[in-house]
Design an enzyme around this catalytic site. Structure first.
Site, short mmCIF file in Angstrom:
data_model
loop_
_atom_site.label_atom_id
_atom_site.label_comp_id
_atom_site.label_asym_id
_atom_site.label_seq_id
_atom_site.Cartn_x
_atom_site.Cartn_y
_atom_site.Cartn_z
N ILE A 253 0.89 -1.16 0.00
CA ILE A 253 0.00 0.00 0.00
C ILE A 253 0.93 1.20 0.00
CG2 ILE A 253 -1.83 1.25 1.20
CD1 ILE A 253 -2.74 -1.37 2.41
N PRO A 254 1.12 1.83 -1.17
CA PRO A 254 2.29 2.71 -1.38
C PRO A 254 2.16 4.11 -0.81
CG PRO A 254 0.99 2.59 -3.38
CD PRO A 254 0.33 1.65 -2.40
N CYS A 255 2.18 4.22 0.52
CA CYS A 255 2.12 5.54 1.13
C CYS A 255 3.38 6.35 0.83
CB CYS A 255 1.91 5.42 2.64
SG CYS A 255 3.11 4.37 3.48
N HIS A 256 4.46 5.68 0.40
CA HIS A 256 5.68 6.41 0.06
C HIS A 256 5.49 7.27 -1.19
CE1 HIS A 256 5.88 2.52 -2.10
NE2 HIS A 256 6.46 3.22 -3.07
#
Length: 288
Positions: A253-256
């Site tokens: 889950i690409p919060c970056h």
């Protein structure tokens, strides 16, 4: 998504990925400390390696040469991404998740649990955990019988702090160190083949934000304001930021991929050096 959310692997870490990242991390520190870009010979010398060996190891991890990677790693690269690779999310799709009537379906479809299970703070839930190698250092993984529910990079925070962070979200759950059942999912998450099922546990608003993150492609970025708009809560930018920071499953889950509208990287739950390395790595892979 049918059943639990499933994500195919996106990277090929190869053997010794953790060693490669530690080497790259040292190189990043040298690059940051230098007043001017470093040549291959200079970087290799500081790593106590021959230029040919350093180039080979670095390029295997990054997909590009050290010289090219320095451009992706530059502090101003986030502004370039914002200008050239900004993703506008599909607000109509995200708005379909905002109605209270969809909550039950969303939990069954994505988390394989009823909304009431969240309120019980993990009571009756068995969560296994273990530590694994990854292209970005050690990761602490947690999972239920339905899939991964936690993935944290430990290099900046430390293993103990990462465990406390993830486990404290579910104080009533039972935790057991047992890496083997998680291994296939973690390998799939980092490109080892197969599929990584997610069993994400969170409040309804957090779930909407995390699902919006899944729409941001690798090599691209979005902003907190764009996510707020996409989920139908344009004034909830601060709440979106909090939900992004509470994402329990790093990388998948690409919060970056969320940055400030000014182009600053802003915070990252598992450390800004890791965020910079991931964004640079994804940029390099996208253009290689």
């Amino acid at each position: 998504m049918d059943g639990n959310a499933e994500t195919g692997g996106t990277a090929d870490p190869g053997a010794g990925a953790g060693y490669h990242f530690q080497l790259v991390r040292r190189a990043i520190a040298e690059i940051d400390a230098a007043e001017t870009p470093l040549s291959l010979d200079e970087l290799a010398a500081r790593m106590h390696m021959s230029p040919a060996h350093f180039q080979r190891v670095f390029s295997r991890w990054a997909g590009v040469s050290p010289k090219r990677f320095q451009q992706y790693l530059a502090l101003g690269h986030a502004k370039t991404l914002l200008r050239e690779r900004f993703t506008t999310l599909d607000a109509a799709h995200a708005a379909g998740l905002s109605g209270g009537g969809r909550l039950h379906d969303l939990f069954l479809r994505w988390e394989a649990m009823r909304p009431g299970d969240y309120a019980r703070r993990g009571a009756g839930l068995s969560i296994r955990w273990g530590c694994f190698d990854s292209p970005f250092g050690e990761v602490l993984a947690m999972g239920t019988a339905h899939g991964l529910c936690g993935l944290a990079f430990t290099d900046e925070t430390g293993r103990e702090a990462a465990f406390e962070d993830l486990s404290s979200r579910w104080p009533a759950a039972r935790f057991a160190e047992d890496a083997d059942p998680l291994r296939a999912s973690v390998e799939a998450a980092f490109g080892g083949g197969g599929r990584a099922a997610l069993h994400v546990l969170g409040a309804p608003f957090q779930i909407k934000v995390w699902e919006a993150l899944l729409a941001v492609p690798s090599g691209h970025v979005t902003t907190y304001a764009e996510i707020a708009r996409a989920i139908g809560s344009p004034r909830a930018v601060r709440a979106v930021g909090a939900a992004v920071g509470r994402n329990p499953v790093g990388w998948l889950i690409p919060c970056h991929r969320v940055i400030a509208g000014s182009g600053k990287l802003a915070g990252y739950h598992w450390g800004l050096p890791v965020k910079r390395a991931i964004l640079a790595w994804e940029s390099a892979r996208a253009e290689a």
